[in-house]
Each structure stands twice: as structure tokens, then as C-alpha cells.
Design a protein around this motif. Structure first.
Motif, PDB file in Angstrom:
ATOM      1  N   MET A  52       0.824  -1.210   0.000  1.00  0.00           N
ATOM      2  CA  MET A  52       0.000   0.000   0.000  1.00  0.00           C
ATOM      3  C   MET A  52       0.858   1.259   0.000  1.00  0.00           C
ATOM      4  O   MET A  52       0.503   2.285  -0.588  1.00  0.00           O
ATOM      5  CB  MET A  52      -0.904   0.016   1.236  1.00  0.00           C
ATOM      6  CG  MET A  52      -2.009  -1.013   1.221  1.00  0.00           C
ATOM      7  SD  MET A  52      -3.338  -0.541   0.105  1.00  0.00           S
ATOM      8  CE  MET A  52      -4.573  -1.765   0.568  1.00  0.00           C
ATOM      9  N   LYS A  53       2.017   1.197   0.654  1.00  0.00           N
ATOM     10  CA  LYS A  53       2.895   2.363   0.761  1.00  0.00           C
ATOM     11  C   LYS A  53       3.954   2.414  -0.335  1.00  0.00           C
ATOM     12  O   LYS A  53       4.797   3.313  -0.347  1.00  0.00           O
ATOM     13  CB  LYS A  53       3.602   2.352   2.130  1.00  0.00           C
ATOM     14  CG  LYS A  53       2.653   2.305   3.325  1.00  0.00           C
ATOM     15  CD  LYS A  53       1.722   3.500   3.370  1.00  0.00           C
ATOM     16  CE  LYS A  53       0.833   3.462   4.601  1.00  0.00           C
ATOM     17  NZ  LYS A  53      -0.143   4.565   4.625  1.00  0.00           N
ATOM     18  N   GLY A  54       3.945   1.440  -1.230  1.00  0.00           N
ATOM     19  CA  GLY A  54       4.940   1.412  -2.294  1.00  0.00           C
ATOM     20  C   GLY A  54       6.306   0.967  -1.831  1.00  0.00           C
ATOM     21  O   GLY A  54       7.318   1.292  -2.463  1.00  0.00           O
ATOM     22  N   ALA A  55       6.356   0.210  -0.735  1.00  0.00           N
ATOM     23  CA  ALA A  55       7.628  -0.297  -0.204  1.00  0.00           C
ATOM     24  C   ALA A  55       7.694  -1.803  -0.393  1.00  0.00           C
ATOM     25  O   ALA A  55       6.725  -2.448  -0.770  1.00  0.00           O
ATOM     26  CB  ALA A  55       7.768   0.070   1.272  1.00  0.00           C
ATOM     27  N   GLU A  56       8.871  -2.371  -0.109  1.00  0.00           N
ATOM     28  CA  GLU A  56       9.070  -3.811  -0.208  1.00  0.00           C
ATOM     29  C   GLU A  56       9.323  -4.385   1.182  1.00  0.00           C
ATOM     30  O   GLU A  56      10.091  -3.807   1.959  1.00  0.00           O
ATOM     31  CB  GLU A  56      10.259  -4.133  -1.115  1.00  0.00           C
ATOM     32  CG  GLU A  56      10.018  -3.833  -2.584  1.00  0.00           C
ATOM     33  CD  GLU A  56       8.972  -4.746  -3.211  1.00  0.00           C
ATOM     34  OE1 GLU A  56       8.797  -5.879  -2.706  1.00  0.00           O
ATOM     35  OE2 GLU A  56       8.327  -4.324  -4.184  1.00  0.00           O
ATOM     36  N   PRO A  57       8.706  -5.516   1.517  1.00  0.00           N
ATOM     37  CA  PRO A  57       8.923  -6.110   2.840  1.00  0.00           C
ATOM     38  C   PRO A  57      10.288  -6.763   2.992  1.00  0.00           C
ATOM     39  O   PRO A  57      10.763  -6.966   4.114  1.00  0.00           O
ATOM     40  CB  PRO A  57       7.803  -7.145   2.952  1.00  0.00           C
ATOM     41  CG  PRO A  57       7.471  -7.501   1.542  1.00  0.00           C
ATOM     42  CD  PRO A  57       7.699  -6.260   0.734  1.00  0.00           C
ATOM     43  N   LEU A  58      10.912  -7.122   1.875  1.00  0.00           N
ATOM     44  CA  LEU A  58      12.228  -7.773   1.889  1.00  0.00           C
ATOM     45  C   LEU A  58      13.217  -6.956   1.083  1.00  0.00           C
ATOM     46  O   LEU A  58      12.869  -6.437   0.020  1.00  0.00           O
ATOM     47  CB  LEU A  58      12.138  -9.190   1.305  1.00  0.00           C
ATOM     48  CG  LEU A  58      11.300 -10.196   2.093  1.00  0.00           C
ATOM     49  CD1 LEU A  58      11.148 -11.482   1.289  1.00  0.00           C
ATOM     50  CD2 LEU A  58      11.924 -10.495   3.438  1.00  0.00           C
ATOM     51  N   PRO A  59      14.472  -6.848   1.544  1.00  0.00           N
ATOM     52  CA  PRO A  59      14.990  -7.289   2.848  1.00  0.00           C
ATOM     53  C   PRO A  59      14.493  -6.364   3.957  1.00  0.00           C
ATOM     54  O   PRO A  59      13.920  -5.308   3.665  1.00  0.00           O
ATOM     55  CB  PRO A  59      16.516  -7.170   2.666  1.00  0.00           C
ATOM     56  CG  PRO A  59      16.666  -6.057   1.677  1.00  0.00           C
ATOM     57  CD  PRO A  59      15.515  -6.197   0.724  1.00  0.00           C
ATOM     58  N   PRO A  60      14.704  -6.709   5.230  1.00  0.00           N
ATOM     59  CA  PRO A  60      14.193  -5.875   6.320  1.00  0.00           C
ATOM     60  C   PRO A  60      14.813  -4.488   6.330  1.00  0.00           C
ATOM     61  O   PRO A  60      16.022  -4.339   6.195  1.00  0.00           O
ATOM     62  CB  PRO A  60      14.572  -6.661   7.582  1.00  0.00           C
ATOM     63  CG  PRO A  60      15.689  -7.555   7.169  1.00  0.00           C
ATOM     64  CD  PRO A  60      15.427  -7.899   5.731  1.00  0.00           C
TER      65      PRO A  60
END
Length: 375
Positions: free
Chosen positions: A84-92
Motif C-alpha cells: 500500500m505504501k509502495g515499499a518492499e517487505p524484503l529485505p528488512p
């Protein structure tokens, strides 16, 4: 690492919101056994491939089923938030996770077009962070909770939003007597009476109650077993902190003796193998072979609290909210007039401080430091 780490409901909603492929998300967010894959130099070894599956089974057993489900939902929620925010969960990314925690605490909506969500409690946010750390570990990453982008945000959330813990009310001795008195003496009533009395006298978690088998290794999913002697019962439990023994002595009279209640239930239900507590037929005359779900214990407690008219001065909704499965453990800790160390051992706590959290009325003002200081 674990195939069951996806949540279909969440994935469906995120797919609708973003038009993305659920399968593609799953491949990215839930690598198929990546943390337990073989080195390329050993790939193709049949014996080792079988051991990988065995290792995965042991990995699944490292946490309870409920914990794994909670961690799976934590990851699904975080991955959806990232998309939703245009980010990636990986890598931390500590920066992204810090923003995520702030969003959970403030209750802002996932997007400008959606209404604000309810702010989460500090304990829930802390649990979400633990879920993320566990999920990252399964994917071969390390989440540093002490990183300043995470630690300082979490410290600020706790300072600003922390509230005293909401504790479930303890079921005291007079309460449990009133509750079991509401139960009939049919087969279902015998079973429920044994559940309440055994759970109260043993200070047991609801999962520990329903996981008991008659003997060791009767079933693959057993969490302990019970041995009955002249002076009482010995429970061997696979609890959160490892295997432990719980001694439950016989009561002063059969009507309220937990050991006698278990004996009566096993006898009339004709159970000599497998789970101790199972379902019954609709007419309540026959016992099935299916182990009870731990939610039955919570429902039983709430129903008998109402039937026994405990805290009847309150509206029904408030009364139901006061009691849960933990009310049995808190009841033993609050009612047993013995040295605190015995209560601590019975509950399986590593520290006396944890035991005191369960005590609702015991030990208050037992030591008067005011007088001891000369006032």
C-alpha cells in the motif's frame, strides 16, 4: 519456510486493492523452504531431501499452532501495508518498520481513500514486531530490534500510549464451586465438571487441559498425559517452558475433587486410550473420539459464570468480558493459601514476579513497610 504461512483472506483483499497476483506475492513473501534448502553441492541427494522435510516438521513444532497462525497474519498484514505504501517487505528495513509501528500506534488508514483504522495497543504492537522478527528469521534475515529506527519509535509508543495491563478476573474458590453446581450429571456435565475442577486445581492453561491423553504417546498431537494415584493425579505437560509435572491432590469431598471428577468422566465415558477430553453426541449419552478444541474451555467458563450469577450486578456483556480461560490460573494463584513458591511451581512460572501478576488479591499488604519504617 513454512507452506502454511499465507492468509487467503488478506491476500484476496490486497489483490483487489492493487491488482497484483496473489501467487506472485506468495512466491516473494513465502519462499518455499528456502531457510532449509540444501547447498548446491549436495542437491539431488535423496536421503538429505527427506531430512529437509523432517527438519521442516521440527521447525513447525518450535512454536504452537496458534502462535504460527498469529505470526502468519502479522507477516501478511505487514506485506500488505508495504504494498500500500509502495515499499518492499524484503529485505528488512529498520526505517520502514519504524514507520509501520508508528502507523499501527496512530491508527492512520492504509491509504488516503480509506478510513482510519483503530490504533493498536502497545502489547499488540510489540507482538506484531515479534512476529516480523520470527518471519524474517525464517527467510534467512535478521531483524535488529535494537536499531534506533525501531527501538526509539517503540520506546516513544510505550511512553505515550502504554496503559496498565487489563487482567481477567480470577475465579475464586467460592466461584468455582458455584460454577460446577450449575452442571448436570449427564455425560457432558461430568466432562465439563472435570475440566473446570482440573483446570482450577492445576492452574492449567486451556490448551494444556484439552491436550491431555490418558497415557503417554497415545496420539501424535498429545501435549501431556495423566496418571492417577491413591493420593491424587500427576500431570506431565509439554508447556511453553518445556516439560513439567503438575501434582493435583485429592479434594476434601468427592463433589469438588478434581481427581474424582476425572475418574468419573473417564469411567462413564468409557475412555481408556487417547484424548482425555473429547466431544459427546448430541444427546449427551456417548463420547466421541475427537479431542475438544481449547475454545470449549473458554466458552464453558463464560457460560457457567453466567449460570452461577457471578458478578450479577454487572450487565451480561461486561461479565463475559471479565472472564476467560486464564481466570482459572489466576484463581489458583489468588486463592491457594500456601507459600508462593508452591504456586509458582504449579503454574510453571520461571519467576515469582510472573506468579504475582496472576494474584488478584493474595499478598496485598502482607508486608507493611510503613510500620517497618517506624510510622
Amino acid at each position: 519456510m513454512l507452506r502454511d504461512m499465507s492468509d487467503n483472506t488478506e491476500n484476496s483483499s490486497s489483490e483487489a486493492a492493487n491488482g497484483s497476483s496473489v501467487n506472485e506475492d506468495n512466491e516473494r513473501d513465502h519462499p518455499d523452504g528456502e531457510a532449509l534448502s540444501l547447498p548446491s553441492s549436495l542437491a539431488g541427494s535423496g536421503a538429505l531431501d527427506r531430512l529437509v522435510e523432517t527438519a521442516r516438521d521440527y521447525a513447525r513444532a518450535a512454536a504452537s499452532e496458534n502462535t504460527l497462525k498469529a505470526y502468519a497474519k502479522d507477516w501478511t498484514h505487514f506485506a500488505r501495508w508495504c504494498r500500500m505504501k509502495g515499499a518492499e517487505p524484503l529485505p528488512p528495513s529498520p526505517e520502514i518498520i519504524g514507520l509501520y509501528l508508528a502507523d499501527l500506534a496512530s491508527g492512520s488508514g492504509p491509504s488516503p481513500s480509506q478510513a482510519a483504522s483503530r490504533p493498536l495497543s502497545v502489547s499488540t504492537i510489540d507482538r506484531r514486531l515479534s512476529g516480523l522478527a520470527w518471519n524474517y528469521a525464517q527467510r534467512g534475515f535478521t531483524l535488529d530490534r535494537k536499531n534506533r529506527h525501531i527501538a526509539t519509535v517503540l520506546a516513544g509508543i510505550k511512553r505515550k500510549h502504554a496503559r496498565p495491563p487489563v487482567q481477567k478476573q480470577a475465579i475464586l474458590a467460592e466461584d468455582i464451586l458455584a460454577m460446577v453446581a450449575t452442571l448436570p450429571y449427564d455425560l457432558r456435565g461430568l466432562r465439563d465438571r472435570a475440566i473446570l475442577l482440573l483446570g482450577y486445581a492445576g492452574g492449567l492453561r486451556r490448551s494444556e487441559i484439552v491436550s491431555l491423553d490418558v497415557h503417554k504417546d497415545d496420539t501424535p498431537d498429545f501435549g501431556g498425559w495423566i496418571e492417577i494415584f491413591d493420593k491424587g493425579a500427576l500431570l506431565t505437560l509439554n508447556a511453553k517452558t518445556g516439560w513439567r509435572e503438575v501434582e493435583i491432590g485429592r479434594g476434601s469431598k468427592d463433589q469438588t475433587c478434581p481427581v474424582h471428577a476425572v475418574e468419573q468422566w473417564l469411567h462413564f465415558a468409557k475412555i481408556d486410550f487417547g484424548p482425555v477430553f473429547v466431544g459427546t453426541s448430541r444427546d449427551g449419552k456417548r463420547a466421541s473420539e475427537t479431542r475438544l478444541n481449547d475454545k470449549h474451555v473458554a466458552r464453558l467458563i463464560k457460560r457457567t459464570v453466567l449460570d452461577a450469577r457471578i458478578r450479577s450486578e454487572l450487565p451480561e456483556k461486561e461479565r463475559l468480558a471479565l472472564f476467560s480461560g486464564h481466570s482459572l490460573r489466576a484463581g489458583l494463584a489468588s486463592s491457594a493459601e500456601v507459600d508462593e513458591r508452591y504456586v509458582q511451581k504449579q503454574l510453571g512460572h520461571a519467576s515469582a514476579e510472573m506468579t504475582r501478576r496472576y494474584q488478584r488479591r493474595r499478598d496485598r499488604f502482607r508486608v507493611n513497610l510503613t510500620k517497618a519504617a517506624g510510622l
